[in-house]
Design an enzyme around this catalytic site. Structure first.
Site, mmCIF file in Angstrom:
data_model
loop_
_atom_site.group_PDB
_atom_site.id
_atom_site.type_symbol
_atom_site.label_atom_id
_atom_site.label_comp_id
_atom_site.label_asym_id
_atom_site.label_seq_id
_atom_site.Cartn_x
_atom_site.Cartn_y
_atom_site.Cartn_z
ATOM 1 N N ASN A 153 0.802 -1.226 0.000
ATOM 2 C CA ASN A 153 0.000 0.000 0.000
ATOM 3 C C ASN A 153 0.837 1.280 0.000
ATOM 4 O O ASN A 153 0.430 2.281 -0.576
ATOM 5 C CB ASN A 153 -1.004 -0.011 1.153
ATOM 6 C CG ASN A 153 -0.331 -0.157 2.495
ATOM 7 O OD1 ASN A 153 0.807 -0.616 2.593
ATOM 8 N ND2 ASN A 153 -1.031 0.231 3.533
ATOM 9 N N GLU A 250 4.593 -4.626 11.868
ATOM 10 C CA GLU A 250 3.561 -3.608 11.600
ATOM 11 C C GLU A 250 2.438 -4.316 10.863
ATOM 12 O O GLU A 250 2.546 -4.578 9.659
ATOM 13 C CB GLU A 250 4.136 -2.480 10.738
ATOM 14 C CG GLU A 250 5.184 -1.629 11.435
ATOM 15 C CD GLU A 250 4.596 -0.738 12.511
ATOM 16 O OE1 GLU A 250 3.360 -0.717 12.702
ATOM 17 O OE2 GLU A 250 5.389 -0.081 13.202
ATOM 18 N N CYS A 284 -3.408 0.585 6.753
ATOM 19 C CA CYS A 284 -3.518 -0.301 7.928
ATOM 20 C C CYS A 284 -4.208 0.356 9.103
ATOM 21 O O CYS A 284 -4.942 -0.284 9.841
ATOM 22 C CB CYS A 284 -2.123 -0.738 8.329
ATOM 23 S SG CYS A 284 -1.003 0.657 8.521
ATOM 24 N N GLU A 459 7.810 2.035 14.677
ATOM 25 C CA GLU A 459 8.630 2.691 13.666
ATOM 26 C C GLU A 459 8.594 4.197 13.944
ATOM 27 O O GLU A 459 7.655 4.697 14.563
ATOM 28 C CB GLU A 459 8.087 2.375 12.261
ATOM 29 C CG GLU A 459 8.254 0.898 11.932
ATOM 30 C CD GLU A 459 8.030 0.538 10.476
ATOM 31 O OE1 GLU A 459 6.961 0.882 9.940
ATOM 32 O OE2 GLU A 459 8.922 -0.096 9.880
HETATM 33 P P1 NAD Z 1 0.827 -9.654 3.258
HETATM 34 O O1 NAD Z 1 0.894 -10.072 4.670
HETATM 35 O O2 NAD Z 1 0.107 -10.497 2.301
HETATM 36 O O3 NAD Z 1 2.290 -9.471 2.663
HETATM 37 C C1 NAD Z 1 3.238 -8.605 3.271
HETATM 38 C C2 NAD Z 1 4.628 -8.989 2.806
HETATM 39 O O4 NAD Z 1 4.995 -10.229 3.402
HETATM 40 C C3 NAD Z 1 4.769 -9.200 1.299
HETATM 41 O O5 NAD Z 1 6.009 -8.665 0.886
HETATM 42 C C4 NAD Z 1 4.750 -10.709 1.158
HETATM 43 O O6 NAD Z 1 5.413 -11.176 0.018
HETATM 44 C C5 NAD Z 1 5.478 -11.127 2.409
HETATM 45 N N1 NAD Z 1 5.202 -12.482 2.883
HETATM 46 C C6 NAD Z 1 4.087 -13.231 2.718
HETATM 47 N N2 NAD Z 1 4.225 -14.426 3.334
HETATM 48 C C7 NAD Z 1 5.439 -14.435 3.916
HETATM 49 C C8 NAD Z 1 6.155 -15.377 4.711
HETATM 50 N N3 NAD Z 1 5.632 -16.555 5.047
HETATM 51 N N4 NAD Z 1 7.387 -15.057 5.154
HETATM 52 C C9 NAD Z 1 7.928 -13.847 4.863
HETATM 53 N N5 NAD Z 1 7.298 -12.923 4.105
HETATM 54 C C10 NAD Z 1 6.068 -13.207 3.640
HETATM 55 O O7 NAD Z 1 0.234 -8.167 3.312
HETATM 56 P P2 NAD Z 1 -0.200 -7.260 2.069
HETATM 57 O O8 NAD Z 1 -1.446 -7.841 1.511
HETATM 58 O O9 NAD Z 1 0.968 -7.014 1.195
HETATM 59 O O10 NAD Z 1 -0.515 -5.887 2.808
HETATM 60 C C11 NAD Z 1 -1.713 -5.626 3.429
HETATM 61 C C12 NAD Z 1 -1.623 -5.856 4.916
HETATM 62 O O11 NAD Z 1 -0.551 -5.117 5.465
HETATM 63 C C13 NAD Z 1 -2.851 -5.389 5.659
HETATM 64 O O12 NAD Z 1 -3.206 -6.323 6.646
HETATM 65 C C14 NAD Z 1 -2.404 -4.103 6.312
HETATM 66 O O13 NAD Z 1 -3.126 -3.747 7.451
HETATM 67 C C15 NAD Z 1 -0.988 -4.378 6.601
HETATM 68 N N6 NAD Z 1 -0.232 -3.137 6.747
HETATM 69 C C16 NAD Z 1 0.214 -2.755 7.976
HETATM 70 C C17 NAD Z 1 0.895 -1.557 8.128
HETATM 71 C C18 NAD Z 1 1.380 -1.091 9.480
HETATM 72 O O14 NAD Z 1 2.256 -0.242 9.518
HETATM 73 N N7 NAD Z 1 0.880 -1.599 10.584
HETATM 74 C C19 NAD Z 1 1.127 -0.754 7.020
HETATM 75 C C20 NAD Z 1 0.681 -1.176 5.780
HETATM 76 C C21 NAD Z 1 0.002 -2.370 5.647
#
Ligand code: NAD
Length: 485
Positions: A153, A250, A284, A459
């Site tokens: 995002n 996060e 998020c 962060e």
């Molecule tokens: P996701 O969890 O599907 O993927 C996040 C990242 O993790 C990607 O780069 C993905 O390739 C990687 N990944 C997936 N499986 C993994 C594994 N087993 N081991 C290591 N890496 C792995 O999330 P998304 O769909 O890309 O993003 C949306 C989510 O992120 C939402 O839940 C949102 O709330 C959260 N988010 C949180 C914050 C925050 O700062 N708290 C900020 C932005 C997004």
């Protein structure tokens, strides 16, 4: 439009390709067309990146902090000079409108580099008097090689929020962007090199979860910082625990925004819209459960509906466009599934619910549900799209209890003219980041992060030091050694 980078990965100060890795396309969410084709990192590529990071880190940590900081601040300047092309690239990667990316993405990345560049030389330890002339002192040491894993995002911001503190405090980083938005981290790597960062300190490797998982368990990695969903967070946290690695998590949220009837309703409506519709709701910390005191709910919904219907959807490259498509067809389908579930569960659709008549991208129009109850799926699960749930409440105690009745704890907000109530309510919210009479502002000076399922660590702000350094304690004996043998 094409945005093909020189190669898929960036390692040891240069682009690296390995076509043995599985190929994947980068899709522009507005047209559905591929703008680039990359290859996922093979084990050989990962090994190169980690070896380069390990090689470079010790020298970097030994440099004067002011020198490390200068490199980061120079990178911030370059990013600001190139804000427009970087914003256009971010728009191609994410589908977010230029109206947003021009002010929110590269710009906040530059802020992080500038902030941590200035912070680096100010880090100090403690001295602790122990009596008899003995004393101890503490040193803040870098952790070593950090793995950064990003969500789709805010690709530039996420890369900078991780790289800036890691590098400022003497670490090296191997960063894996989301496979959906892999382009801007490569630009950041190039810019850091141009700003004088020695090779090997910021490396970018591409790929999906499997590449991330391989990074997390590599013995050379001392720390993992993930931005992603709770589901991924659980896996990454568990895998990092195997090697007792440091983590920052996060993760997702379902944050509450409490609007009392004495609040400025125009401001509360504006904040609720920013906290649900900015970045097409893919944020998020969004305040997706908007609790409005029942005495004000009619007026709130009237204003909200009128302003939501006026949001301009369209071509993200047109600066007048206020909302672009979602990042992918899969995310659009997921969000539409939640909207269907909301209707089926009996929530009242105030506006939105469709694609705004646009078939030229993965659009979902700004959607508001009223008469939402706490047990509905749309009120419990993170939707990650432009879908706002409005719920009524009578008393402060009731609103706080319902706001906290979730496993998530990323953020929360309150709107009220009574500042005592504002402070009282946020003190009772189970959330890592709160706003009074505002929402979703995340300047780099303030720590950001969640509690409960929404994460571990913070962060930004001074707090980031805790998550990218470790303390070495040194005891100094000034007298002789008093041994009993
Ligand atoms: P996701 O969890 O599907 O993927 C996040 C990242 O993790 C990607 O780069 C993905 O390739 C990687 N990944 C997936 N499986 C993994 C594994 N087993 N081991 C290591 N890496 C792995 O999330 P998304 O769909 O890309 O993003 C949306 C989510 O992120 C939402 O839940 C949102 O709330 C959260 N988010 C949180 C914050 C925050 O700062 N708290 C900020 C932005 C997004």
């Amino acid at each position: 439009m094409q945005a093909q980078p020189q190669a898929s990965h960036y390692i040891d100060g240069a682009f690296v390709e390995d076509t043995d890795g599985a190929a994947f396309d980068v899709i522009y969410p507005y047209t559905g067309a591929a703008v680039a084709r990359l290859h996922a990192a093979t084990p050989a590529v990962l090994d190169r990146a980690l070896a380069a990071a390990e090689r470079a880190q010790a020298d970097w940590a030994a440099r004067p902090p002011v020198e490390r900081g200068r490199v980061l601040r120079r990178a911030a300047e370059i990013i600001r000079e190139r804000n427009r092309p970087l914003s256009e690239l971010e728009t191609l990667d994410t589908g977010k409108p230029l109206q947003e990316t021009l002010v929110a993405d590269a710009a906040s990345g530059a802020d992080a580099l500038e902030y941590f560049g200035g912070y680096a030389p100010t880090v100090t330890g403690q001295t602790i008097a122990l009596g008899g002339g003995d004393f101890a002192y503490t040193l803040r040491e870098a952790l070593g090689v950090c793995a950064g894993i990003g969500a789709w995002n805010y690709p530039t911001q996420i890369a900078c929020w991780k790289a800036a503190p890691a590098l400022a405090f003497g670490n090296a980083m191997v960063f894996k962007p989301s496979e959906l938005t892999p382009l801007s981290a490569l630009k950041l790597a190039e810019i850091l090199t141009e700003a004088g960062l020695p090779p090997g300190l910021f490396n970018v490797v591409q790929g999906a979860g499997a590449v991330g998982a391989a990074l997390v368990t590599d013995p050379r990695v001392a720390k993992v910082s993930l931005t992603g969903s709770v589901e991924t967070g659980r896996k990454v946290y568990a895998a990092a625990a195997e090697g007792i690695r440091h983590v920052t998590m996060e993760l997702g949220g379902k944050s509450p925004l409490l609007v009392f009837d004495d609040a400025s309703l125009d401001d509360a409506v504006g904040a609720a819209m920013l906290g649900n519709f900015y970045s097409a709701g893919q944020i998020c910390s969004n305040g997706t459960r908007v609790f409005v005191q029942k005495s004000a709910i009619g007026a709130f919904l009237d204003r909200l509906e009128a302003r939501s219907r006026a949001i301009v959807l369209g071509d993200p490259m047109e600066e007048a466009t206020q909302m672009g498509p979602l990042v992918s067809a899969a995310q659009r389908d997921k969000v539409m599934g939640y909207i269907k579930a909301g209707v089926e569960e009996g929530a009242r659709l105030v506006c939105g619910g469709g694609n705004g008549g646009r078939n030229d991208g993965f659009f979902v129009e700004p959607t508001v549900f009223a008469d939402v109850t706490d047990d509905m799926v749309i009120a419990r699960e993170e939707i990650f799209g432009p879908v706002m749930c409005v719920l009524g409440f009578d008393t402060e105690d009731e609103a706080v209890a319902r706001a906290n009745a979730t496993g998530f704890g990323l953020a929360g907000g309150v709107f009220t003219a009574d500042l005592s109530r504002g402070h009282r309510v946020v003190s009772r919210l189970q959330a890592g980041t709160c706003w009074i009479n505002g929402y979703n502002l995340t300047p780099v000076e303030m720590p950001f992060g969640g509690v409960k399922l929404s994460g571990v660590g913070r962060e930004n702000g001074h707090a980031a030091l805790e998550y990218y350094t470790q303390i070495k304690t040194v005891h100094v004996s000034m007298g002789g050694v008093d041994a009993p043998y």
